[in-house]
Structure formats: C-alpha cells, structure tokens
Scaffold this active site. Structure first.
Site, mmCIF file in Angstrom:
data_model
loop_
_atom_site.group_PDB
_atom_site.id
_atom_site.type_symbol
_atom_site.label_atom_id
_atom_site.label_comp_id
_atom_site.label_asym_id
_atom_site.label_seq_id
_atom_site.Cartn_x
_atom_site.Cartn_y
_atom_site.Cartn_z
ATOM 1 N N CYS A 77 52.569 103.884 -24.369
ATOM 2 C CA CYS A 77 51.924 102.898 -25.245
ATOM 3 C C CYS A 77 51.642 101.614 -24.464
ATOM 4 C CB CYS A 77 52.734 102.667 -26.515
ATOM 5 S SG CYS A 77 51.771 101.789 -27.784
ATOM 6 N N HIS A 175 52.497 107.758 -28.721
ATOM 7 C CA HIS A 175 53.960 107.760 -28.662
ATOM 8 C C HIS A 175 54.466 109.196 -28.667
ATOM 9 C CE1 HIS A 175 54.883 103.472 -29.254
ATOM 10 N NE2 HIS A 175 53.748 103.443 -29.933
ATOM 11 N N GLU A 177 57.412 110.195 -28.296
ATOM 12 C CA GLU A 177 58.700 110.224 -28.992
ATOM 13 C C GLU A 177 58.546 110.252 -30.508
ATOM 14 O OE1 GLU A 177 57.802 105.819 -28.900
ATOM 15 O OE2 GLU A 177 57.316 107.556 -27.662
#
Length: 193
Positions: A77, A175, A177
């Site tokens: 990001c 992202h 994650e």
C-alpha cells in the site's frame, strides 16, 4: 527464515504480522538497521500520508538504508508508493527506488478507491496460483501509473499499477493481508522467492 517487518510508526504492521502468523510464519518487527540488513526477506507496510511516513523513515535513517537492500523486499500500500520517486500527496520526495511518480486519482468515481477490485495482467512469480480477475482489497487515494515495472494492474476506471517489481523490490498497492485466500497466496509466494 529471518523475516522482518519494517516498523517505522506509519505501517499496518499488526495486520501484516497476523496474516503471516495465520500462515505459520513468525516475523520480527524492527526499525533497527542491522536487524533489517540481516533479514532474509523484508516486508514494508504503510498506511497514512506520504510526507509523515517519509518523516518517520528519515528520523530513523531508513531512507538511506532501504534503497541499499538486496534481499527480497515487499512494499504494501503506502509502502509501495514510498518506493517511488515523488508523490503528488503533499508534493513529497520519496525513496526513489523505482523511478515512477505517485499521482492522485482524477475521476468521477469515489476517492479513496476503497473495497474489492480485480487484478489483471499478472506477470510475476508473486502471482503463482492467482487467477486473472482475482479480487483483492484496496484503500488508497493515490496511485502509480502503469509502466515497464508493472507486474499487475487494476482499473479505477483507468488502469493503474496494482503491483510493481524492480530488481529485488516487489510491491502491491492492495492489501494482501486483507485480501482473503488470494492475499494469503501472494504472501506465501513472496516468502517462497
């Protein structure tokens, strides 16, 4: 494997650390130059504003260290944007590892670009096992244009770099994650590089 997440008080380090733990991987959080240099792999997350993030990096002399690293490196990001040359956000000079600009979205669509969107044009081992048009999660108001360093792109509405690679530096605007099974696979792929 000695994996370090760069902790410079401008990153989403906890969510990245938890995603790695779900994969059975332990990572060290550090802003220490020697710890980062000694790592087998480095993850560089980021959230927030470019100028303040660069201020945090400079206060720890990480702006000098990070461009010299030779191990596999993954910016996430804002971490991807910080690898570039310059950002329109606050007219900020960045790390200049990847010689690209960071631009503000000029669109009638809602900014920030937030939510799920599709990956296209996948061109790297980072995307092994990932299908074209796979959905990943974004939250950003600034983007890197498509270039020779683009290894995946997304459209909002115009194409932009979803991921970049320059030498050992890999980066994702989305992202991983927070991107479910696809994001977990991308993290596994980075760890396998």
């Amino acid at each position: 494997m000695d994996l370090v997440i760069v902790d410079y008080k401008a990153g989403n380090v906890q969510s990245v650390q938890f995603a790695l733990e779900r994969l059975g991987v332990q990572a060290t959080l550090s802003s220490d130059a020697e710890t980062i240099k000694a790592a087998d792999k480095v993850i560089f997350p980021g959230v927030g504003q470019a100028a303040s993030a660069m201020g945090q990096l400079k206060s720890r002399n990480l702006d000098k260290l990070l461009p010299t690293l030779e191990q596999p490196f993954f910016g996430v990001c804002l971490g991807m944007q910080l690898l570039c040359r310059h950002s329109e956000e606050g007219d900020t000079d960045l790390l200049n590892i990847i010689p690209l600009p960071v631009k503000h979205f000029e669109t009638d669509l809602k900014v920030p670009h937030m939510g799920w969107n599709q990956l296209e044009g996948l061109q790297s081992p980072l995307f092994n096992g990932i299908n074209e048009k796979e959905y990943v999660y974004y939250v950003h108001s600034y983007y890197v244009p498509v270039s020779e360093f683009t290894i995946a792109q997304t459209s909002y509405p115009e194409p932009f770099s979803a991921a970049l690679q320059y030498k050992n530096f890999y980066a994702a605007q989305f992202h991983p994650e927070k991107s479910g099974p696809a994001g977990s696979q991308i993290l596994k792929n980075f760890l396998a590089l």
